[in-house]
Motif scaffolding. Structure first.
Motif, short mmCIF file in Angstrom:
data_model
loop_
_atom_site.label_atom_id
_atom_site.label_comp_id
_atom_site.label_asym_id
_atom_site.label_seq_id
_atom_site.Cartn_x
_atom_site.Cartn_y
_atom_site.Cartn_z
N ALA A 74 0.85 -1.18 0.00
CA ALA A 74 0.00 0.00 0.00
C ALA A 74 0.89 1.24 0.00
N SER A 75 0.58 2.18 -0.88
CA SER A 75 1.50 3.30 -1.12
C SER A 75 1.34 4.46 -0.17
N ALA A 76 0.28 4.49 0.61
CA ALA A 76 0.03 5.62 1.49
C ALA A 76 -0.03 5.18 2.93
N SER A 77 -0.03 6.14 3.82
CA SER A 77 -0.19 5.84 5.23
C SER A 77 -1.57 5.25 5.47
N ILE A 78 -1.62 4.15 6.18
CA ILE A 78 -2.86 3.42 6.40
C ILE A 78 -3.16 3.33 7.88
N PHE A 79 -4.42 3.54 8.24
CA PHE A 79 -4.80 3.41 9.64
C PHE A 79 -4.80 1.94 10.06
N SER A 80 -5.43 1.09 9.25
CA SER A 80 -5.51 -0.34 9.59
C SER A 80 -5.82 -1.16 8.34
N ILE A 81 -5.19 -2.32 8.24
CA ILE A 81 -5.48 -3.26 7.16
C ILE A 81 -5.98 -4.55 7.78
N THR A 82 -7.13 -5.00 7.36
CA THR A 82 -7.65 -6.25 7.89
C THR A 82 -7.16 -7.41 7.04
N THR A 83 -7.86 -7.70 5.98
CA THR A 83 -7.50 -8.85 5.16
C THR A 83 -6.70 -8.44 3.93
N MET A 84 -5.69 -9.23 3.62
CA MET A 84 -4.94 -9.08 2.38
C MET A 84 -5.09 -10.37 1.59
N GLU A 133 -1.19 -24.07 -16.05
CA GLU A 133 -2.54 -23.62 -15.71
C GLU A 133 -2.55 -22.52 -14.65
N ASP A 134 -1.39 -22.20 -14.07
CA ASP A 134 -1.29 -21.06 -13.16
C ASP A 134 -1.13 -19.74 -13.91
N THR A 135 -0.98 -19.82 -15.23
CA THR A 135 -0.84 -18.61 -16.03
C THR A 135 -2.09 -17.74 -15.90
N ALA A 136 -1.88 -16.49 -15.51
CA ALA A 136 -3.00 -15.57 -15.27
C ALA A 136 -2.45 -14.21 -14.88
N VAL A 137 -3.34 -13.24 -14.84
CA VAL A 137 -3.01 -11.97 -14.20
C VAL A 137 -3.38 -12.09 -12.73
N TYR A 138 -2.44 -11.79 -11.88
CA TYR A 138 -2.64 -11.90 -10.43
C TYR A 138 -2.87 -10.51 -9.85
N TYR A 139 -3.93 -10.39 -9.06
CA TYR A 139 -4.32 -9.12 -8.46
C TYR A 139 -4.26 -9.23 -6.94
N CYS A 140 -3.68 -8.22 -6.30
CA CYS A 140 -3.77 -8.20 -4.85
C CYS A 140 -4.97 -7.35 -4.44
N LYS A 141 -5.49 -7.66 -3.30
CA LYS A 141 -6.63 -6.95 -2.73
C LYS A 141 -6.40 -6.75 -1.25
N MET A 142 -6.71 -5.55 -0.78
CA MET A 142 -6.61 -5.27 0.65
C MET A 142 -7.92 -4.66 1.13
N SER A 143 -8.40 -5.13 2.24
CA SER A 143 -9.55 -4.53 2.92
C SER A 143 -8.98 -3.68 4.03
N LEU A 144 -9.16 -2.36 3.94
CA LEU A 144 -8.44 -1.49 4.86
C LEU A 144 -9.22 -0.23 5.20
N GLN A 145 -8.71 0.42 6.25
CA GLN A 145 -9.21 1.72 6.66
C GLN A 145 -8.10 2.73 6.43
N PRO A 146 -8.22 3.62 5.44
CA PRO A 146 -7.19 4.66 5.27
C PRO A 146 -7.13 5.58 6.50
N TYR A 147 -8.26 5.72 7.17
CA TYR A 147 -8.41 6.53 8.37
C TYR A 147 -9.51 5.85 9.19
N PRO A 148 -9.66 6.17 10.47
CA PRO A 148 -10.71 5.51 11.25
C PRO A 148 -12.07 5.68 10.59
N GLY A 149 -12.76 4.57 10.37
CA GLY A 149 -14.05 4.64 9.70
C GLY A 149 -14.34 3.33 9.02
N ASN A 150 -15.10 3.40 7.93
CA ASN A 150 -15.50 2.19 7.22
C ASN A 150 -14.31 1.50 6.57
#
Length: 120
Positions: free
Chosen positions: A24-34, A88-105
């Motif tokens: 993650a490129s910015a300051s993050i308050f909290s990251i739950t799932t990656m 068969e592992d050939t693919a585009v791989y995407y990362c996903k993070m569920s996070l709070q940039p600041y306190p909130g949703n």
């Protein structure tokens, strides 16, 4: 604004290994799932592996025993070690993070994807 920066894709022979990383490129308050997803040509995007903040992991059946997901909370980074790669592992791989940039949703963010090609 939060951006997820991915690296580590490329061309590898069957049986080889690659390590993907995503930060993650910015300051993050909290990251739950990656996690990592992948999308092969003509197929839907599918979950590869996920990891919670506490380190609990889950894997798709097709990568169990071959791939390992890990994270560095201090660096807001997730890694995917891929061993014994198959064509068969050939693919585009995407990362996903569920996070709070600041306190909130909690919001979901996606990386732009990195191409992994397994071919001789």
């Amino acid at each position: 604004q939060v951006q997820l920066v991915e690296s580590g894709g490329g061309l590898v022979q069957p049986g080889g290994s690659l390590r993907l990383s995503c930060s993650a490129s910015a300051s993050i308050f909290s990251i739950t799932t990656m996690g990592y997803y992948r999308q092969a040509p003509g197929k839907e995007r599918e979950l590869v592996a996920g990891i919670t903040r506490g380190g609990s992991t889950n894997y798709a059946d097709f990568v169990k025993g071959r791939f390992t997901i890990s994270r560095d909370n201090a660096k807001n980074t997730v890694y995917l070690q891929m061993n014994s790669l198959k064509p068969e592992d050939t693919a585009v791989y995407y990362c996903k993070m569920s996070l709070q940039p600041y306190p909130g949703n909690i919001m979901d963010y996606w990386g732009k994807g990195t191409l992994v090609t397994v071919s001789s």
